[in-house]
Design a protein around this motif. Structure first.
Motif, PDB file in Angstrom:
ATOM      1  N   PHE A 134     -20.507 -40.414  -0.806  1.00  0.00           N
ATOM      2  CA  PHE A 134     -19.850 -41.558  -0.053  1.00  0.00           C
ATOM      3  C   PHE A 134     -19.654 -43.544  -0.290  1.00  0.00           C
ATOM      4  O   PHE A 134     -19.110 -43.878  -0.918  1.00  0.00           O
ATOM      5  N   ARG A 135     -21.147 -43.479  -0.304  1.00  0.00           N
ATOM      6  CA  ARG A 135     -21.060 -44.739  -0.717  1.00  0.00           C
ATOM      7  C   ARG A 135     -20.367 -44.758  -2.530  1.00  0.00           C
ATOM      8  O   ARG A 135     -20.444 -46.180  -2.585  1.00  0.00           O
ATOM      9  N   ASN A 136     -20.798 -44.039  -3.284  1.00  0.00           N
ATOM     10  CA  ASN A 136     -20.489 -44.473  -4.665  1.00  0.00           C
ATOM     11  C   ASN A 136     -18.864 -44.708  -4.737  1.00  0.00           C
ATOM     12  O   ASN A 136     -18.506 -45.198  -5.098  1.00  0.00           O
ATOM     13  N   ASN A 137     -18.121 -43.514  -3.799  1.00  0.00           N
ATOM     14  CA  ASN A 137     -16.892 -43.969  -3.970  1.00  0.00           C
ATOM     15  C   ASN A 137     -16.210 -44.977  -3.178  1.00  0.00           C
ATOM     16  O   ASN A 137     -15.362 -45.894  -3.920  1.00  0.00           O
ATOM     17  N   VAL A 138     -17.040 -45.701  -2.240  1.00  0.00           N
ATOM     18  CA  VAL A 138     -16.138 -46.824  -1.955  1.00  0.00           C
ATOM     19  C   VAL A 138     -16.826 -48.210  -2.620  1.00  0.00           C
ATOM     20  O   VAL A 138     -15.662 -48.421  -3.253  1.00  0.00           O
ATOM     21  N   CYS A 139     -17.774 -48.220  -2.878  1.00  0.00           N
ATOM     22  CA  CYS A 139     -18.320 -49.021  -4.683  1.00  0.00           C
ATOM     23  C   CYS A 139     -17.634 -48.880  -5.389  1.00  0.00           C
ATOM     24  O   CYS A 139     -17.213 -50.066  -5.778  1.00  0.00           O
ATOM     25  N   TYR A 140     -16.627 -47.824  -5.869  1.00  0.00           N
ATOM     26  CA  TYR A 140     -15.910 -47.523  -7.046  1.00  0.00           C
ATOM     27  C   TYR A 140     -15.022 -47.861  -6.514  1.00  0.00           C
ATOM     28  O   TYR A 140     -13.734 -48.161  -7.371  1.00  0.00           O
ATOM     29  N   ASP A 141     -13.679 -47.913  -5.445  1.00  0.00           N
ATOM     30  CA  ASP A 141     -13.028 -47.568  -5.489  1.00  0.00           C
ATOM     31  C   ASP A 141     -12.867 -49.257  -5.120  1.00  0.00           C
ATOM     32  O   ASP A 141     -11.914 -50.110  -5.051  1.00  0.00           O
TER      33      ASP A 141
END
Length: 221
Positions: free
Chosen positions: A70-77
Motif C-alpha cells: 500500500f505504501r509503495n502504491n501511494v508513493c507511486y501515485d
C-alpha cells in the motif's frame, strides 16, 4: 522534475542518495548483531529452536507485505500525479506564450508580450523553488526586472504574485482595446490553469499519508 542519470546495475547496490538505508542503518546494525549472537548461541548449543513454528513469521510477513505494498502504491501515485501536473504546466505555459505572441504585438513601446512570457517562465522556476523549500526570489531573479523583484520580495507566495502580475497586464490590454473580451478570457483561462496546477502540486506536497496506515505499518513492523 529531477531526472538523474541512471547508474549501472552494480552501482545501484551502493547508491545512498534517495535510499532509506542511511536513516535505518543503526537499526540494521542492531538486528545484525542480534542475529549473530543468536546463531553463535545456537552453535554453542545453549538453546535449540526446534519448537518454533514458521506460521507466526508467515502471518507477520503477509501483513507487512500488504502494508508495504500500500505504501509503495501511494508513493507511486503521488509521483505520477505530480509528473502529470508538471507536464500540464509546460503545456499551459507554452500555449500562453504562443497565443500572446500572436495576439499581442511586441514593440519597444509596448513590451507586454515579452514581459508576460518572462513572468510565465519565472513562475515555473518560482514554483519549483517553493515546492523544494528553496529561495523563490533567487530562482525568479533572471526573469523579472529589478524593480519588480523588489515588489515580489514582499509576497510570501511568489508564483501566485507572478500570475497576478500577468492578469494585471492582460486586463490593461483589454482596457486599451488591444484584446477583445473573448481573447482576454482565453488568455486568463491559461493563467487560471497555471494557478490550479500550483494548487495541485502544493496539495501533493503538504498532504501526508493517512496516519492510520502509517500507524498500522509501524506496529506491524
Amino acid at each position: 522534475m529531477i531526472v538523474r542519470p541512471r547508474p549501472s546495475a552494480l552501482a545501484l547496490f551502493f547508491v545512498l542518495r534517495g535510499s532509506i538505508i542511511p536513516r535505518i542503518f543503526s537499526r540494521i546494525l542492531v538486528i545484525t548483531v542480534l542475529s549473530c549472537v543468536v546463531v553463535w548461541m545456537y552453535h554453542r548449543q545453549w538453546f535449540s529452536p526446534t519448537h518454533l513454528s514458521a506460521v507466526p513469521f508467515s502471518l507477520f510477513g503477509l501483513a507487512l507485505s500488504v502494508f508495504m505494498g500500500f505504501r509503495n502504491n501511494v508513493c507511486y501515485d503521488r509521483w505520477w500525479e505530480a509528473r502529470k501536473q508538471w507536464g500540464d504546466l509546460i503545456v499551459q505555459a507554452r500555449s500562453l506564450a504562443r497565443e500572446s505572441a500572436v495576439l499581442l504585438a511586441a514593440s519597444t513601446a509596448n513590451p507586454v508580450q515579452e514581459r508576460l512570457v518572462r513572468r510565465c517562465i519565472g513562475f515555473g522556476y518560482a514554483l519549483a523553488a517553493r515546492l523544494r523549500d528553496q529561495d523563490m526570489l533567487e530562482a525568479v531573479r533572471p526573469w523579472v526586472q529589478p524593480e519588480e523583484l523588489d515588489t515580489l520580495a514582499g509576497n510570501r507566495n511568489v508564483p501566485d504574485a507572478l500570475l497576478m502580475a500577468i492578469n494585471r497586464d492582460l486586463a490593461a490590454c483589454l482596457r486599451r482595446g488591444e484584446l477583445t473580451d473573448i481573447l482576454y478570457q482565453g488568455l486568463t483561462q491559461r493563467v487560471a490553469q497555471c494557478a490550479a496546477i500550483q494548487a495541485a502540486c502544493e496539495r501533493i506536497k503538504y498532504t501526508p499519508t493517512p496516519f492510520a496506515y502509517s500507524l498500522l505499518l509501524h506496529r506491524t513492523a
